[in-house]
Design an enzyme around this catalytic site. Structure first.
Site, mmCIF file in Angstrom:
data_model
loop_
_atom_site.group_PDB
_atom_site.id
_atom_site.type_symbol
_atom_site.label_atom_id
_atom_site.label_comp_id
_atom_site.label_asym_id
_atom_site.label_seq_id
_atom_site.Cartn_x
_atom_site.Cartn_y
_atom_site.Cartn_z
ATOM 1 N N GLU A 50 0.861 -1.196 0.000
ATOM 2 C CA GLU A 50 0.000 0.000 0.000
ATOM 3 C C GLU A 50 0.885 1.229 0.000
ATOM 4 O O GLU A 50 1.903 1.276 0.700
ATOM 5 C CB GLU A 50 -0.904 0.080 1.242
ATOM 6 C CG GLU A 50 -2.095 -0.813 1.214
ATOM 7 C CD GLU A 50 -3.054 -0.550 2.387
ATOM 8 O OE1 GLU A 50 -3.080 0.575 2.935
ATOM 9 O OE2 GLU A 50 -3.761 -1.495 2.754
HETATM 10 O O1 IFM Z 1 -7.835 2.757 3.774
HETATM 11 C C1 IFM Z 1 -6.726 2.398 4.532
HETATM 12 C C2 IFM Z 1 -6.517 0.900 4.491
HETATM 13 O O2 IFM Z 1 -7.633 0.199 4.916
HETATM 14 C C3 IFM Z 1 -5.349 0.497 5.370
HETATM 15 N N1 IFM Z 1 -4.183 1.293 5.083
HETATM 16 C C4 IFM Z 1 -4.346 2.716 4.985
HETATM 17 C C5 IFM Z 1 -5.474 3.057 4.023
HETATM 18 C C6 IFM Z 1 -5.611 4.581 3.863
HETATM 19 O O3 IFM Z 1 -5.833 5.190 5.098
#
Ligand code: IFM
Length: 454
Positions: A369
């Site tokens: 992410e």
């Molecule tokens: O949306 C969240 C995700 O569920 C987990 N990591 C951070 C993202 C953005 O805040």
């Protein structure tokens, strides 16, 4: 994550802040990969990814599927009082539109797709598995194959079945065995279709939430307690517990054990894919002599850096940096640009975190992410370029980075912030669910198409 706590005076926490912005493959399946009902037809097999850099987007089941009514979060969003700005409702209706999402991601240029499967759907009652919901996820996985996307599957992205939360969630000593039972079923039915899997998403989120959102203040504690009490009452439980807002002293060792068992279950299943753990890692930067940066790192990661060592890879999830002085965390520098989630715009943070992960965990890395909440898509493009630039430098220094997953494909449900924060490369009409790619989607998709690696 919100650093505007600092701006509002130390330790101020508003109800909206508590969960939002959390900071918030190997082996291709062998050519003979089988689906739940037999050999996968040609064209529906996982794409070969051995030695392939994965370019993709990331999402979670609850944030995009919609109507996750049997989950603990659905309940928490709908009780009174609640910390949620609005309920998740239909979300992006991806439960029905997964095929369209896969086609969209592939059309933009990605070769991988990270998403979650929902435990609350798959095991709606303890020990009772829904074959129909497992079949649903078979179809989701097959739609990835059809569109040339390597699926990376998250087993648990914060939401749990209501029955599990009502029994104390991970505070319950039986929880590792319950999670293992779920992981075994997933491995059996879905494993042969996966290119990679992770157990917990941001396993350290409870630590991050307590630390950054100051959940130890009386005001914050009262808000959380009132909501969880309402959930407990609604489910006839006296110990309803939530992954983010629970008592870490009671839950964390069970989560570590649950993770360990789930890794073993996934590895023992019929699939052949790498298994990882994703960790929320922000760049922790010490400011001044005798700063507390390393103490803060210990606090934020606890047992999880070690827990990741049983995996094939670690998923690094980075959004910003945390500056730490002699007294603890500092606000962003004066004049620093903030993202829509309230914390500092600092795309180069991910360069630091992949180095940290390499040094402290020593496993191959996927950035699972990385992204920005913003209404100004030009800032998303700048963020992407800054992050990829930092990753290129890390790679040039020898860091083993095997993929980049941007959060997120779609504007989606951002937990307590509801739909107010837009992390998507693609806008979603809240009534019609029509998807409209933003320029940033073409920008990152174009990079993914052109480059074999970073
Ligand atoms: O949306 C969240 C995700 O569920 C987990 N990591 C951070 C993202 C953005 O805040």
């Amino acid at each position: 994550m919100h650093n505007d706590d600092h701006n509002e005076g130390q330790h101020a926490v508003t109800r909206r802040h508590v969960v939002s912005g959390s900071l918030g493959l190997t082996a291709a399946l062998a050519a003979g990969a089988v689906g739940a009902t037999g050999t996968a037809p040609a064209g529906k097999r996982p794409v070969p990814v051995a030695g392939t850099f994965l370019w993709g987007t990331a999402s979670s089941a609850h944030q995009i599927e919609g109507n996750n009514v049997n989950s603990d979060f659905w309940l928490a969003e709908t009780v009174k009082p609640t910390l949620f700005r609005e309920p998740s409702g239909d979300a992006c209706d991806s439960y029905h539109r997964y095929e369209e999402d896969a086609a969209l991601a592939a059309g933009l240029g990605f070769n991988a797709h990270r998403f979650g499967i929902e435990w609350a759907r798959i095991e709606p009652e303890p020990g009772r598995f829904s074959e129909a919901e497992l079949d649903h996820y078979v179809r989701v996985l097959e739609s990835c194959h059809k569109h040339g996307l390597a699926p990376m599957v998250t087993l648990s992205h914060w939401t749990v079945p209501r029955w599990f939360a009502a029994r104390g969630g991970f505070e319950n000593a039986e929880s590792p065995a319950q999670f293992e039972r779920f992981a075994k079923k997933v491995a059996e039915r879905l494993g042969p279709l996966m290119s990679a899997a992770t157990t917990f998403n941001e396993c350290n989120i409870g630590r991050l939430a307590q630390f950054l959102f100051h959940l130890d203040t009386p005001e914050a504690k009262a808000g959380v307690k009132a909501m969880l009490d309402a959930c407990a009452k609604a489910s006839g439980s006296d110990r309803f517990a939530n992954v983010l807002l629970g008592d870490l002293a009671k839950s964390e060792a069970n989560m570590v054990e649950a993770h360990r068992r789930a890794v073993a279950a996934l590895k023992a299943g019929p699939g052949d894919f790498p298994v990882g753990l994703t960790i929320s890692m922000q760049a922790i930067e010490g400011v001044g002599d005798s700063n507390k940066a390393s103490a803060v790192a210990d606090l934020l990661y606890g047992p999880w850096l070690d827990a990741a060592k049983v995996c094939d890879f670690v998923g690094v999830q980075t959004y910003t940096r945390i500056r730490v002085g002699t007294e603890g965390p500092l606000p962003p520098p004066d004049g620093a640009e903030k993202t829509g989630a309230g914390y500092e715009f600092y795309p180069q943070a991910v360069g630091n975190t992949v180095r940290f992960a390499a040094e402290r965990i020593g496993k191959p890395i996927y950035v699972t992410e990385n992204g920005i909440a913003t209404d100004d898509d030009t800032r998303r493009v700048a963020y992407i370029d800054g992050a990829l630039n930092a990753l290129q430098k890390a790679k040039a220094d020898g860091i083993d980075i095997r993929g980049y997953f941007h959060w997120s494909l779609l504007d989606n449900f951002e937990w307590t912030a509801g739909y107010s924060q837009k992390f998507g490369l693609v806008a979603v009409d809240r009534k019609t669910f029509v998807r409209t790619p933003k320029p940033s989607a073409r920008h990152l998709g174009g990079i993914a198409k052109q480059r074999r690696s970073l």
